[in-house]
Design an enzyme around this catalytic site. Structure first.
Site, mmCIF file in Angstrom:
data_model
loop_
_atom_site.group_PDB
_atom_site.id
_atom_site.type_symbol
_atom_site.label_atom_id
_atom_site.label_comp_id
_atom_site.label_asym_id
_atom_site.label_seq_id
_atom_site.Cartn_x
_atom_site.Cartn_y
_atom_site.Cartn_z
ATOM 1 N N GLU A 1 0.839 -1.197 0.000
ATOM 2 C CA GLU A 1 0.000 0.000 0.000
ATOM 3 C C GLU A 1 0.871 1.243 0.000
ATOM 4 O O GLU A 1 1.765 1.393 0.839
ATOM 5 C CB GLU A 1 -0.944 0.049 1.203
ATOM 6 C CG GLU A 1 -1.835 1.292 1.153
ATOM 7 C CD GLU A 1 -2.821 1.426 2.294
ATOM 8 O OE1 GLU A 1 -3.603 2.396 2.265
ATOM 9 O OE2 GLU A 1 -2.811 0.584 3.218
ATOM 10 N N GLU B 1 4.907 5.046 3.584
ATOM 11 C CA GLU B 1 4.355 6.332 4.051
ATOM 12 C C GLU B 1 5.516 7.234 4.451
ATOM 13 O O GLU B 1 6.435 6.786 5.145
ATOM 14 C CB GLU B 1 3.414 6.103 5.235
ATOM 15 C CG GLU B 1 2.854 7.365 5.863
ATOM 16 C CD GLU B 1 2.087 8.210 4.865
ATOM 17 O OE1 GLU B 1 2.542 9.339 4.593
ATOM 18 O OE2 GLU B 1 1.043 7.745 4.345
ATOM 19 N N ASP C 1 9.981 7.687 -0.136
ATOM 20 C CA ASP C 1 9.302 7.854 -1.413
ATOM 21 C C ASP C 1 8.967 6.498 -2.035
ATOM 22 O O ASP C 1 9.839 5.666 -2.259
ATOM 23 C CB ASP C 1 10.238 8.651 -2.333
ATOM 24 C CG ASP C 1 9.612 9.073 -3.635
ATOM 25 O OD1 ASP C 1 8.779 8.324 -4.173
ATOM 26 O OD2 ASP C 1 9.968 10.157 -4.127
ATOM 27 N N ASP D 1 -3.647 12.195 -2.738
ATOM 28 C CA ASP D 1 -3.915 13.620 -2.905
ATOM 29 C C ASP D 1 -4.319 13.887 -4.353
ATOM 30 O O ASP D 1 -3.567 13.583 -5.277
ATOM 31 C CB ASP D 1 -2.652 14.420 -2.564
ATOM 32 C CG ASP D 1 -2.926 15.911 -2.406
ATOM 33 O OD1 ASP D 1 -3.834 16.415 -3.094
ATOM 34 O OD2 ASP D 1 -2.233 16.561 -1.608
ATOM 35 N N ASP E 1 -12.145 9.824 -3.206
ATOM 36 C CA ASP E 1 -13.439 10.405 -2.849
ATOM 37 C C ASP E 1 -13.721 11.659 -3.673
ATOM 38 O O ASP E 1 -14.617 12.433 -3.335
ATOM 39 C CB ASP E 1 -13.499 10.718 -1.353
ATOM 40 C CG ASP E 1 -12.416 11.682 -0.911
ATOM 41 O OD1 ASP E 1 -11.555 12.048 -1.742
ATOM 42 O OD2 ASP E 1 -12.414 12.076 0.270
ATOM 43 N N THR F 1 -12.998 3.732 6.270
ATOM 44 C CA THR F 1 -12.386 4.612 7.254
ATOM 45 C C THR F 1 -13.433 5.521 7.899
ATOM 46 O O THR F 1 -14.538 5.695 7.385
ATOM 47 C CB THR F 1 -11.309 5.492 6.595
ATOM 48 O OG1 THR F 1 -11.943 6.364 5.646
ATOM 49 C CG2 THR F 1 -10.279 4.636 5.866
ATOM 50 N N LYS F 2 -13.067 6.124 9.029
ATOM 51 C CA LYS F 2 -13.946 7.093 9.682
ATOM 52 C C LYS F 2 -14.238 8.262 8.748
ATOM 53 O O LYS F 2 -15.359 8.763 8.686
ATOM 54 C CB LYS F 2 -13.295 7.604 10.977
ATOM 55 C CG LYS F 2 -13.195 6.566 12.077
ATOM 56 C CD LYS F 2 -12.567 7.168 13.326
ATOM 57 C CE LYS F 2 -12.458 6.138 14.436
ATOM 58 N NZ LYS F 2 -11.808 6.699 15.647
ATOM 59 N N PHE F 3 -13.225 8.682 8.020
ATOM 60 C CA PHE F 3 -13.400 9.772 7.060
ATOM 61 C C PHE F 3 -14.424 9.397 6.000
ATOM 62 O O PHE F 3 -15.276 10.206 5.618
ATOM 63 C CB PHE F 3 -12.046 10.086 6.417
ATOM 64 C CG PHE F 3 -12.103 11.151 5.359
ATOM 65 C CD1 PHE F 3 -12.103 12.487 5.705
ATOM 66 C CD2 PHE F 3 -12.150 10.812 4.019
ATOM 67 C CE1 PHE F 3 -12.153 13.479 4.730
ATOM 68 C CE2 PHE F 3 -12.205 11.789 3.037
ATOM 69 C CZ PHE F 3 -12.202 13.123 3.397
ATOM 70 N N GLU F 4 -14.353 8.145 5.541
ATOM 71 C CA GLU F 4 -15.289 7.694 4.516
ATOM 72 C C GLU F 4 -16.708 7.606 5.063
ATOM 73 O O GLU F 4 -17.674 7.974 4.383
ATOM 74 C CB GLU F 4 -14.837 6.336 3.983
ATOM 75 C CG GLU F 4 -15.639 5.834 2.799
ATOM 76 C CD GLU F 4 -15.079 4.540 2.238
ATOM 77 O OE1 GLU F 4 -15.761 3.939 1.387
ATOM 78 O OE2 GLU F 4 -13.974 4.132 2.648
#
Length: 241
Positions: A71, A96, A123, A146, A182, A219-222
């Site tokens: 990922e 990450e 990277d 992003d 999203d 996810t919580k954001f989703e």
């Protein structure tokens, strides 16, 4: 939380050019919580891998041969931790650049006692080029990169023709590139790039997006976005050759 979008040239001149590559991420300073610092202090020596100058033998790293997923841009690591915990028979590699996220993931690894997850804190394009053998990954995941909304910043988007080709070289035949966003214009942009990328097949029946796969955690954001009526678009492409 994703990586650069161009493949470096492997020459001395290319090393200089690599430093000038357009990055798809911006390094942000952030305070570390106690848990995140614990994750780095106690987890990094075992679970964070250094950049190598040759492809890594992950069978040796994990002590077994197993299906392997990578990922890019795992953020705070919630989804990657959930996937690794739910599939102990598989191995996972996370990439990450942001230290608090790396620390949070490692703290979760330690707390849950996971052994099937390793991390790179640099990277992702360098990781793919230098550390990942060709035809070795079963799956590569790119969740909520992003989108770089402004037109003048589109060159910073990680999803480019060069990225598609690099990923294809690292996937096994039959391996899957799974992306999620999203922001619908970015989903449309991804489709434009991937539908003309050689060696891939879009797994969506309509040639666009697939229903949300069960293996991708919400996810919580989703969930918050769903309550507000926001959509999420999943794209899956299979490597044909």
């Amino acid at each position: 939380m994703t990586e650069s979008n161009d493949t470096p040239i492997q020459t001395e001149e290319g090393d200089e050019r690599q430093h000038r590559r357009i990055k798809s991420f911006v390094m942000r300073a952030g305070r570390m919580t106690e848990g995140q610092q614990r994750g780095l202090d106690q987890g990094a020596p075992k679970f964070v891998l250094p950049l190598a100058d040759a492809p890594v033998d992950f069978d040796q790293v994990f002590g077994r041969s197993a299906p392997r997923s990578l990922e890019i841009g795992f953020g705070m690591g919630h989804s990657l931790l959930e996937m690794a915990a739910a599939a102990p028979e598989q191995d996972f590699i996370g990439v990450e650049v942001h230290r608090p996220g790396v620390g949070a993931l490692l703290n979760g690894v330690l707390t849950q006692g996971l052994t099937n997850l390793r991390v790179y804190d640099c990277d992702a394009i360098e990781v793919l080029n230098r550390c990942i053998a060709d035809n070795s990954l079963d799956r590569l995941m790119l969740f909520f990169p992003d989108p770089w909304h402004k037109s003048r910043h589109h060159k910073r988007r990680i999803v480019q023709a060069s990225f598609a080709e690099l990923v294809r070289s690292k996937l096994k035949v039959g391996g899957i590139l799974h992306m999620a966003t999203d922001w619908e214009p970015y989903a449309e942009y991804m489709l434009e790039v991937m539908n003309v990328a050689p060696g891939y097949r879009n797994l969506a029946e309509d040639g666009k997006c697939v229903p949300r796969p069960a293996e991708r955690p919400i996810t919580k954001f989703e969930r918050r976005g769903e309550r507000l009526g926001h959509g999420v678009w999943d794209l899956k492409f299979e490597k044909l050759a």
